[in-house]
Write an enzyme that holds these catalytic residues in place. Sequence first.
Site, short mmCIF file in Angstrom:
data_model
loop_
_atom_site.label_atom_id
_atom_site.label_comp_id
_atom_site.label_asym_id
_atom_site.label_seq_id
_atom_site.Cartn_x
_atom_site.Cartn_y
_atom_site.Cartn_z
N CYS A 267 0.87 -1.20 -0.10
CA CYS A 267 0.12 0.18 -0.17
C CYS A 267 0.78 1.27 -0.12
O CYS A 267 0.86 2.05 -0.79
CB CYS A 267 -0.93 -0.19 1.26
N ILE A 268 1.54 1.34 1.11
CA ILE A 268 2.12 2.67 1.27
C ILE A 268 3.28 3.10 0.18
O ILE A 268 3.33 4.32 -0.26
CB ILE A 268 2.83 2.94 2.73
#
Length: 434
Positions: A267-268
């Site tokens: 994600c990040i």
Amino acid sequence: MSHGEVAGHTVAVVGLGYVGLPTALALSDAGATVIGVDTSPDRLRAIARGAVDLLPLHHAQLACAVAGDGFRLTTEPSAVGAADAVVICVPTPVDARREPDLTALSAACARVVEYAVPGQLIVLTSTSYVGTTRDLLVEPLRARGLVADEDVYVAFAPERIDPGNERHTPERTPRLVGGVGPRSSRAAAALLAPTASVVRTVADPETAEMAKLWENTYRAVNIALANELADACHALGLAPVPVIEAAATKPYGFQPFYPGPGVGGHCIPCDPHYLLWQLDKVRQQAPVVATALAANTGRPARITERALDLLARTDVSGRGARVLLVGVAYKEGVADVRESPALEIIDRLTAAGADVAYCDPLVPSVGVGAGTLHHVPDPHTRPWDLVVLHTVHPVHDLTWLCAGDAPPVLDPRQRGALATGTPAGVTAEAEVTA
């Protein structure tokens, strides 16, 4: 699918990774008949025998699901045609240029559209750019003669999975739903209600899509800020963690983020680039976000520089230095090495001539550079010139680093990972160098 209970309905989950599999299990637990669709036969075999990275709660759910009759696994995409609802949970990575790689998502959506039937509910959960739901589902369905919110129901409901965290299981986490119309929103909310603590409906898919990008961009920016302020603390002769904990006593306007070796996972390191990519197309600048992402990308190189500097200060050359990384997964409690900073740190240390090894009981082996490294089960039996605490899992026993003859330790996370005390080789200066 009707707007009633999930029990008694058939739900196809497309993509059985770290998002899709817990989603499928939650739906199965709620009484739905589940068809799990994945392109990888190896993944399906691993699921069938329980050899997957899940929380203990979800392992128990998996065992029950596999033993029952209402949980079917297949690689055949046409199976979605037999479902009342379809949930799409495929990965949305970025490529080497940090641009969106929509290969898996586009293919999955195309297959779901191909086999869609009137009355079906289709929910997209994969993080992507604003407008993805309309581009890849609504418009292709229209081309087939199926009008969203009339003939079929379509919504975007971004996943909120925190792998390895028992406090933030999906069932305890609020969920967003943005349907293309009111009937789509109601149907999607009813479907996902058993999988979340609460379901909040927003105006449309675009609002939900942007909310997801905002969530992870917020985290990426604050991680970059935490690392930068940690370096500022070091320059001023301060340890960052006590400063963060002091600031966190403020009951409003502050959320603690801690320094580390970089960002990893699905994600990040990826999601905010979908936002930058789309903004670039409309010539909208986001300099704060762009700078933060660049800082996060450069963090592993900085940690490598710290490691080589610490070796030099102990009169050990980088070439031939024996360096151990504790943990190579991107976060504690998981076996996932996607985008893990450890991989770049290993590559950079190796390029500098170091002899690098790692210990991570959750990751038996990992591909780095042109070769493969294997987990060192008993690191305390070998001599090391430096130990880097990258990811400390709950199963790690690091008491050997507290001995008087322990090697120097570099802790980019600066969290005091050793419950028995500070490692003998970690000086106050070394602790804050990362």
